[in-house]
Design an enzyme around this catalytic site. Structure first.
Site, mmCIF file in Angstrom:
data_model
loop_
_atom_site.group_PDB
_atom_site.id
_atom_site.type_symbol
_atom_site.label_atom_id
_atom_site.label_comp_id
_atom_site.label_asym_id
_atom_site.label_seq_id
_atom_site.Cartn_x
_atom_site.Cartn_y
_atom_site.Cartn_z
ATOM 1 N N TYR A 125 0.815 -1.218 0.000
ATOM 2 C CA TYR A 125 0.000 0.000 0.000
ATOM 3 C C TYR A 125 0.847 1.266 0.000
ATOM 4 O O TYR A 125 0.306 2.366 -0.054
ATOM 5 C CB TYR A 125 -0.966 -0.009 1.181
ATOM 6 C CG TYR A 125 -2.010 -1.084 1.008
ATOM 7 C CD1 TYR A 125 -1.677 -2.421 1.215
ATOM 8 C CD2 TYR A 125 -3.302 -0.786 0.613
ATOM 9 C CE1 TYR A 125 -2.600 -3.424 1.029
ATOM 10 C CE2 TYR A 125 -4.235 -1.792 0.430
ATOM 11 C CZ TYR A 125 -3.881 -3.110 0.642
ATOM 12 O OH TYR A 125 -4.794 -4.105 0.455
ATOM 13 N N LYS A 172 3.548 -14.881 4.698
ATOM 14 C CA LYS A 172 3.891 -15.747 3.569
ATOM 15 C C LYS A 172 5.417 -15.797 3.503
ATOM 16 O O LYS A 172 6.040 -15.623 2.441
ATOM 17 C CB LYS A 172 3.270 -15.154 2.284
ATOM 18 C CG LYS A 172 3.323 -16.059 1.083
ATOM 19 C CD LYS A 172 2.205 -17.082 1.058
ATOM 20 C CE LYS A 172 2.520 -18.165 0.047
ATOM 21 N NZ LYS A 172 1.532 -19.233 0.020
ATOM 22 N N ASP A 205 -2.517 -18.365 3.137
ATOM 23 C CA ASP A 205 -3.475 -19.190 2.389
ATOM 24 C C ASP A 205 -4.077 -20.270 3.288
ATOM 25 O O ASP A 205 -5.287 -20.532 3.259
ATOM 26 C CB ASP A 205 -2.878 -19.768 1.095
ATOM 27 C CG ASP A 205 -1.417 -20.150 1.208
ATOM 28 O OD1 ASP A 205 -0.827 -19.941 2.288
ATOM 29 O OD2 ASP A 205 -0.853 -20.655 0.220
ATOM 30 N N ASP A 229 -6.222 -6.827 4.728
ATOM 31 C CA ASP A 229 -7.314 -6.323 3.889
ATOM 32 C C ASP A 229 -8.143 -7.487 3.365
ATOM 33 O O ASP A 229 -9.375 -7.527 3.493
ATOM 34 C CB ASP A 229 -6.686 -5.520 2.731
ATOM 35 C CG ASP A 229 -7.695 -4.760 1.903
ATOM 36 O OD1 ASP A 229 -8.904 -4.822 2.220
ATOM 37 O OD2 ASP A 229 -7.283 -4.105 0.930
HETATM 38 MG MG MG Z 1 -10.733 -3.818 2.025
#
Ligand code: MG
Ligand code: NAI
Length: 334
Positions: A125, A172, A205, A229
């Site tokens: 981001y 990850k 995952d 998110d």
């Molecule tokens: Mg969102």
């Protein structure tokens, strides 16, 4: 009774409708709030050339608290997300997202009680992307020790204060050995300072699989920005949908309360948006301001409205408008 000054950003799409509903419910608590409205998003873009005018950011910094509707961000091109910019400019480093079942809501699981704590200032981001030739783009995933330690401490402090049992770092680092590796290393170091809390780690995952199959396995989820998110929308889906999931963006001495969901352009202007997420964010705001009793009354009234099930919005299987649902909550307020 104390009076508060709160900046309000109605935002785009369903934003003004759910902000209106939230202000109505908060007013019914009797807590005195002076609202300072600012245009952000598309309207601000058209008027001033930026979706996030400086005056709005400075006023939030001054007041310390804001209630924010969702803001539309164009996909693939156009201006950068004003929501992300707001988090970065005010250094709202922790995004706190409780995900709780509401009795009476048709949902996949009856008793979900998760807390997602999402790092809110860096990761992909940062929005740094480069074309390196005509056919190739590289995006920068920025992870720093300082931000990773800070969000880990926030998560463990939160878990301690709220008597949670476990914090799980989501990562990850099998693939992203350096960036997620650093995030994980910071989480481990901080975990060592909180021996009373169980600490675990889960690859993102596999975590998604766990959540869909058995959300009770998890408690507090400590996530870098992007995974936080994605996992937030997944978790909202477990308890009945995006219309229910509140969020608080918290920094040092400043906080912005909003919904997890976006501006829902598909239903904007129809008067049928579910304002629950923002109303619950409003309750989080009251608690942040120290008005814990008023916060509890709002939550109780929301729960009672769902228990009665007479005035629910279409996303919850009902036929009520946003206003009718809001009136039902106010009527349930003791
Ligand atoms: Mg969102
Ligand atoms: P969205 O969250 O706005 O909508 C996804 C789906 O959920 C839609 O079908 C929508 O109708 C439904 N939904 C969402 N909130 C609802 C509510 N309160 N009541 C009933 N149904 C609801 O996600 P989408 O469509 O991907 O994004 C729309 C815009 O919102 C985009 O421009 C995006 O960038 C922006 N966005 C802004 C956020 C923010 O300001 N914090 C967060 C997420 C997206």
């Amino acid at each position: 009774m104390a009076g508060y000054t709160v900046v309000v950003l109605p935002g785009d799409g369903i934003g003004p409708e759910i902000v209106d509903a939230t202000r109505t419910v908060l007013a019914a608590t009797g807590v005195e709030i002076e609202w300072k409205p600012f245009e952000v998003g598309i309207a601000a873009m058209e008027m001033t050339g930026t979706p996030l005018p400086d005056e709005a950011v400075e006023e939030i910094r001054r007041c310390g608290v804001a209630l924010k509707g969702p803001i539309t961000t164009p996909v693939g091109s156009g201006f950068a997300s004003a929501t992300v910019a707001l988090r970065q400019r005010l250094d709202l480093y922790a995004n706190l997202r409780p995900v709780r079942s509401i009795p009476g809501v048709p949902a996949r699981y009856p008793a979900v009680d998760l807390v997602i704590i999402r790092e809110n200032t860096e990761d992909l981001y940062a929005g740094v992307e480069h074309w390196i030739d005509d056919d190739t783009v590289i995006a920068v995933k920025r992870i720093t020790r300082q931000a990773s330690q800070r969000i880990a401490r926030f998560a463990f402090d939160y878990a301690t204060r709220h008597h949670r049992r476990q914090v799980t770092a989501v990562h990850k680092a099998n693939i992203l050995k350096m960036s997620d590796g650093l995030f994980l290393q910071c989480a481990r170091e901080v975990a060592g300072q909180y021996p009373h809390l169980k600490y675990s780690e889960r690859i993102v995952d596999a975590l998604c699989l766990d959540l869909v199959l058995d959300p009770g396995r998890h408690d507090v989820l400590l996530c870098p920005n992007l995974y936080g998110d994605i996992v937030s929308d997944l978790a909202a889906g477990l308890v009945g949908g995006l219309g229910l999931a509140p969020a608080a963006n918290i920094g040092d001495g400043v906080a912005v309360f909003e919904a997890v969901h976006g501006s829902a352009p598909d239903i904007a202007g129809k008067g049928i948006a579910n304002p629950t997420a923002l109303i619950l964010a409003g309750a989080m705001m009251l608690a942040y301001l120290g008005e814990t009793e008023a916060a509890a009354r709002v939550e109780k009234a929301v729960l009672e409205t769902y228990r009665q099930g007479k005035a629910l919005t279409p996303d919850m299987g009902g036929t009520a408008t946003t206003r009718e649902f809001t009136r039902a909550i106010v009527a349930c307020m003791d």
